[in-house]
Motif scaffolding. Structure first.
Motif, PDB file in Angstrom:
ATOM      1  N   VAL A 116     -11.164  -2.219  36.397  1.00  0.00           N
ATOM      2  CA  VAL A 116     -11.737  -0.974  35.859  1.00  0.00           C
ATOM      3  C   VAL A 116     -10.670   0.119  35.809  1.00  0.00           C
ATOM      4  O   VAL A 116     -10.546   0.849  34.811  1.00  0.00           O
ATOM      5  CB  VAL A 116     -12.946  -0.530  36.708  1.00  0.00           C
ATOM      6  CG1 VAL A 116     -13.356   0.910  36.363  1.00  0.00           C
ATOM      7  CG2 VAL A 116     -14.118  -1.476  36.492  1.00  0.00           C
ATOM      8  N   ASN A 117      -9.888   0.227  36.857  1.00  0.00           N
ATOM      9  CA  ASN A 117      -8.804   1.214  36.873  1.00  0.00           C
ATOM     10  C   ASN A 117      -7.788   0.938  35.767  1.00  0.00           C
ATOM     11  O   ASN A 117      -7.267   1.869  35.142  1.00  0.00           O
ATOM     12  CB  ASN A 117      -8.111   1.220  38.231  1.00  0.00           C
ATOM     13  CG  ASN A 117      -8.994   1.772  39.329  1.00  0.00           C
ATOM     14  OD1 ASN A 117      -9.921   2.545  39.064  1.00  0.00           O
ATOM     15  ND2 ASN A 117      -8.738   1.371  40.571  1.00  0.00           N
ATOM     16  N   TYR A 118      -7.515  -0.346  35.534  1.00  0.00           N
ATOM     17  CA  TYR A 118      -6.607  -0.722  34.448  1.00  0.00           C
ATOM     18  C   TYR A 118      -7.165  -0.271  33.096  1.00  0.00           C
ATOM     19  O   TYR A 118      -6.427   0.259  32.249  1.00  0.00           O
ATOM     20  CB  TYR A 118      -6.395  -2.237  34.475  1.00  0.00           C
ATOM     21  CG  TYR A 118      -5.874  -2.809  33.173  1.00  0.00           C
ATOM     22  CD1 TYR A 118      -4.539  -2.657  32.812  1.00  0.00           C
ATOM     23  CD2 TYR A 118      -6.727  -3.490  32.311  1.00  0.00           C
ATOM     24  CE1 TYR A 118      -4.058  -3.174  31.606  1.00  0.00           C
ATOM     25  CE2 TYR A 118      -6.269  -4.008  31.109  1.00  0.00           C
ATOM     26  CZ  TYR A 118      -4.937  -3.844  30.763  1.00  0.00           C
ATOM     27  OH  TYR A 118      -4.477  -4.349  29.578  1.00  0.00           O
ATOM     28  N   LEU A 119      -8.458  -0.471  32.892  1.00  0.00           N
ATOM     29  CA  LEU A 119      -9.068  -0.073  31.620  1.00  0.00           C
ATOM     30  C   LEU A 119      -8.978   1.438  31.410  1.00  0.00           C
ATOM     31  O   LEU A 119      -8.731   1.910  30.287  1.00  0.00           O
ATOM     32  CB  LEU A 119     -10.532  -0.528  31.575  1.00  0.00           C
ATOM     33  CG  LEU A 119     -10.779  -2.044  31.525  1.00  0.00           C
ATOM     34  CD1 LEU A 119     -12.273  -2.343  31.582  1.00  0.00           C
ATOM     35  CD2 LEU A 119     -10.159  -2.659  30.275  1.00  0.00           C
ATOM     36  N   TYR A 120      -9.145   2.205  32.468  1.00  0.00           N
ATOM     37  CA  TYR A 120      -9.069   3.657  32.346  1.00  0.00           C
ATOM     38  C   TYR A 120      -7.632   4.128  32.074  1.00  0.00           C
ATOM     39  O   TYR A 120      -7.423   5.213  31.511  1.00  0.00           O
ATOM     40  CB  TYR A 120      -9.595   4.327  33.609  1.00  0.00           C
ATOM     41  CG  TYR A 120     -11.095   4.497  33.629  1.00  0.00           C
ATOM     42  CD1 TYR A 120     -11.747   5.203  32.623  1.00  0.00           C
ATOM     43  CD2 TYR A 120     -11.863   3.957  34.653  1.00  0.00           C
ATOM     44  CE1 TYR A 120     -13.125   5.356  32.626  1.00  0.00           C
ATOM     45  CE2 TYR A 120     -13.237   4.109  34.681  1.00  0.00           C
ATOM     46  CZ  TYR A 120     -13.866   4.807  33.659  1.00  0.00           C
ATOM     47  OH  TYR A 120     -15.232   4.960  33.674  1.00  0.00           O
ATOM     48  N   ARG A 121      -6.642   3.319  32.449  1.00  0.00           N
ATOM     49  CA  ARG A 121      -5.260   3.712  32.215  1.00  0.00           C
ATOM     50  C   ARG A 121      -4.772   3.397  30.802  1.00  0.00           C
ATOM     51  O   ARG A 121      -3.696   3.840  30.390  1.00  0.00           O
ATOM     52  CB  ARG A 121      -4.333   3.012  33.224  1.00  0.00           C
ATOM     53  CG  ARG A 121      -4.474   3.523  34.661  1.00  0.00           C
ATOM     54  CD  ARG A 121      -3.288   3.067  35.514  1.00  0.00           C
ATOM     55  NE  ARG A 121      -3.114   1.628  35.502  1.00  0.00           N
ATOM     56  CZ  ARG A 121      -3.687   0.790  36.369  1.00  0.00           C
ATOM     57  NH1 ARG A 121      -4.511   1.269  37.313  1.00  0.00           N
ATOM     58  NH2 ARG A 121      -3.457  -0.510  36.304  1.00  0.00           N
ATOM     59  N   LEU A 122      -5.533   2.636  30.056  1.00  0.00           N
ATOM     60  CA  LEU A 122      -5.139   2.294  28.690  1.00  0.00           C
ATOM     61  C   LEU A 122      -5.134   3.533  27.802  1.00  0.00           C
ATOM     62  O   LEU A 122      -5.879   4.495  28.034  1.00  0.00           O
ATOM     63  CB  LEU A 122      -6.096   1.251  28.116  1.00  0.00           C
ATOM     64  CG  LEU A 122      -6.071  -0.143  28.762  1.00  0.00           C
ATOM     65  CD1 LEU A 122      -7.180  -1.013  28.175  1.00  0.00           C
ATOM     66  CD2 LEU A 122      -4.711  -0.811  28.550  1.00  0.00           C
ATOM     67  N   ASN A 123      -4.317   3.498  26.767  1.00  0.00           N
ATOM     68  CA  ASN A 123      -4.309   4.586  25.802  1.00  0.00           C
ATOM     69  C   ASN A 123      -5.594   4.557  24.988  1.00  0.00           C
ATOM     70  O   ASN A 123      -6.097   3.487  24.640  1.00  0.00           O
ATOM     71  CB  ASN A 123      -3.106   4.464  24.868  1.00  0.00           C
ATOM     72  CG  ASN A 123      -1.784   4.644  25.597  1.00  0.00           C
ATOM     73  OD1 ASN A 123      -1.703   5.438  26.536  1.00  0.00           O
ATOM     74  ND2 ASN A 123      -0.760   3.914  25.175  1.00  0.00           N
ATOM     75  N   GLY A 124      -6.105   5.731  24.668  1.00  0.00           N
ATOM     76  CA  GLY A 124      -7.320   5.807  23.870  1.00  0.00           C
ATOM     77  C   GLY A 124      -8.210   6.948  24.297  1.00  0.00           C
ATOM     78  O   GLY A 124      -7.955   7.621  25.305  1.00  0.00           O
ATOM     79  N   GLU A 125      -9.266   7.155  23.523  1.00  0.00           N
ATOM     80  CA  GLU A 125     -10.225   8.206  23.834  1.00  0.00           C
ATOM     81  C   GLU A 125     -11.017   7.843  25.090  1.00  0.00           C
ATOM     82  O   GLU A 125     -11.302   6.671  25.340  1.00  0.00           O
ATOM     83  CB  GLU A 125     -11.182   8.410  22.663  1.00  0.00           C
ATOM     84  CG  GLU A 125     -10.524   8.907  21.383  1.00  0.00           C
ATOM     85  CD  GLU A 125      -9.981  10.312  21.543  1.00  0.00           C
ATOM     86  OE1 GLU A 125     -10.568  11.095  22.328  1.00  0.00           O
ATOM     87  OE2 GLU A 125      -8.968  10.630  20.886  1.00  0.00           O
ATOM     88  N   PHE A 126     -11.381   8.872  25.854  1.00  0.00           N
ATOM     89  CA  PHE A 126     -12.113   8.634  27.091  1.00  0.00           C
ATOM     90  C   PHE A 126     -13.448   7.949  26.827  1.00  0.00           C
ATOM     91  O   PHE A 126     -13.866   7.066  27.592  1.00  0.00           O
ATOM     92  CB  PHE A 126     -12.335   9.957  27.828  1.00  0.00           C
ATOM     93  CG  PHE A 126     -13.024   9.798  29.150  1.00  0.00           C
ATOM     94  CD1 PHE A 126     -12.338   9.320  30.262  1.00  0.00           C
ATOM     95  CD2 PHE A 126     -14.380  10.088  29.284  1.00  0.00           C
ATOM     96  CE1 PHE A 126     -12.973   9.153  31.475  1.00  0.00           C
ATOM     97  CE2 PHE A 126     -15.033   9.918  30.495  1.00  0.00           C
ATOM     98  CZ  PHE A 126     -14.321   9.458  31.596  1.00  0.00           C
ATOM     99  N   THR A 127     -14.134   8.345  25.751  1.00  0.00           N
ATOM    100  CA  THR A 127     -15.436   7.723  25.442  1.00  0.00           C
ATOM    101  C   THR A 127     -15.273   6.233  25.149  1.00  0.00           C
ATOM    102  O   THR A 127     -16.132   5.426  25.500  1.00  0.00           O
ATOM    103  CB  THR A 127     -16.092   8.416  24.244  1.00  0.00           C
ATOM    104  OG1 THR A 127     -15.165   8.439  23.135  1.00  0.00           O
ATOM    105  CG2 THR A 127     -16.496   9.848  24.595  1.00  0.00           C
TER     106      THR A 127
END
Length: 332
Positions: free
Chosen positions: A270-281
């Motif tokens: 989950v932390n990895y997914l949040y670190r990806l580039n892209g919009e927060f939504t």
């Protein structure tokens, strides 16, 4: 009334019932309780038999259940009405009336290992199980090495427990004593690792083992002879988790080891997914999708972990052969 019905559930009754229902190949199977049904159904049907297995917990109209009740009706069993039970200690300690009844009956299948829970914990299946729970293939400990070391650590205390059960000699070490000795009371974390868990477990075992070595010093030769008997039956320091009381290994492994490790891997992903580039939504949607796809907890998956059949030598050389013999000879 219920007892009379139980006594009449023999092979002829089951076969005639199958004919009346349009399926002469029905085989009725008693198991100890509801939790055993899916295990034995998976196992028996994996042989591709022409028989249809109707598996139900023992039922005499009372809330009582379990192995002893099944054994008390052993004369009712037949080629169309069989029973499947946990061995408990009856395979290793085979001198009791119940053990002799189970081992000698052609219509009873028993696990050889302590219980079905021991099969579910086979170390070669645990990484794959965690991957199913997390959908992530990296970040796991070496479960095979851990369970080998776990077994080697607990072997002395399990041997004393079996010695006392077999002989009633020396300082008692019953199931509660065993449970207390093997209770570490900590879960695996990023700071508290498997080696730390094994260290604390070893400290508990050594303390108890040293006390028993002193108190039971008069029985050392008897212990050696009994150990030799158990070795001949397949119990070794490396696999003794298979012969430990089933829920002791199952509950400790699920609660202390597998669940916290799988949760750690999930959180890291989950932390990895949040670190990806892209919009927060977009990240939120991706995280929610991941959580939806990993709803099955480790505990849910563990209770249906039937991959042991591909790995467990005791299953392959003992129980599997018994089932093949039952299907090819007894039911022919």
């Amino acid at each position: 009334m219920a007892e009379g019905l139980v006594e009449n559930l023999g092979g002829a009754f089951s076969e005639n019932e199958g004919v009346l229902r349009g399926n002469p190949n029905i085989v009725k199977v008693w198991v100890e309780d509801e939790f055993d049904v899916s295990f034995w159904y998976d196992l028996l049907t994996s042989f591709g038999s022409v028989y249809e297995f109707e598996i139900t917990p023992y039922d005499n109209g009372e809330i009582q259940k379990g192995k002893s009740n099944i054994i008390s009706h052993i004369d009712s069993l037949s080629n169309r009405f069989i029973a499947c039970v946990d061995s408990d200690n009856d395979y290793l300690i085979d001198s009791t009336d119940e053990a002799r009844a189970i081992i000698s009956s052609p219509y009873i299948l028993h696990t050889y290992v302590y219980s079905i829970e021991n099969y579910l914990c086979h170390p070669k299946t645990l990484k794959e199980l965690c991957i199913k729970a997390t959908k992530v293939t990296v970040g796991y400990d070496d479960f095979e090495l851990f369970l080998t070391k776990y077994s080697q650590t607990i072997y002395p205390i399990l041997l004393w427990h079996l010695f006392w059960l077999e002989t009633s000699l020396g300082e008692p070490i019953n199931l509660d004593d065993l449970r207390e000795c093997l209770h570490v009371g900590k879960q695996i974390t990023t700071e508290y690792k498997l080696d730390d868990y094994l260290r604390d477990l070893k400290r508990n075992v050594l303390k108890k083992d040293n006390a028993l070595l002193y108190l039971n010093r008069a029985y050392s030769s008897k212990l050696i002879n009994l150990e030799r008997k158990f070795r001949n039956k397949g119990l070794t320091p490396e696999n003794c988790y298979l012969f430990l009381q089933g829920h002791l290994i199952y509950d400790n492994l699920e609660h202390d080891i597998l669940t916290p490790i799988s949760m750690r891997v999930k959180n890291q992903h989950v932390n990895y997914l949040y670190r990806l580039n892209g919009e927060f939504t977009e990240k939120e949607q991706r995280v929610q999708q991941y959580k939806n796809n990993t709803k099955n907890s480790l505990s849910v998956l563990l209770c249906c972990n039937y991959e042991y059949k591909n790995h467990c030598e005791i299953y392959k050389t003992k129980l599997k052969i018994d089932i093949e013999r039952l299907l090819s000879v007894t039911l022919s």
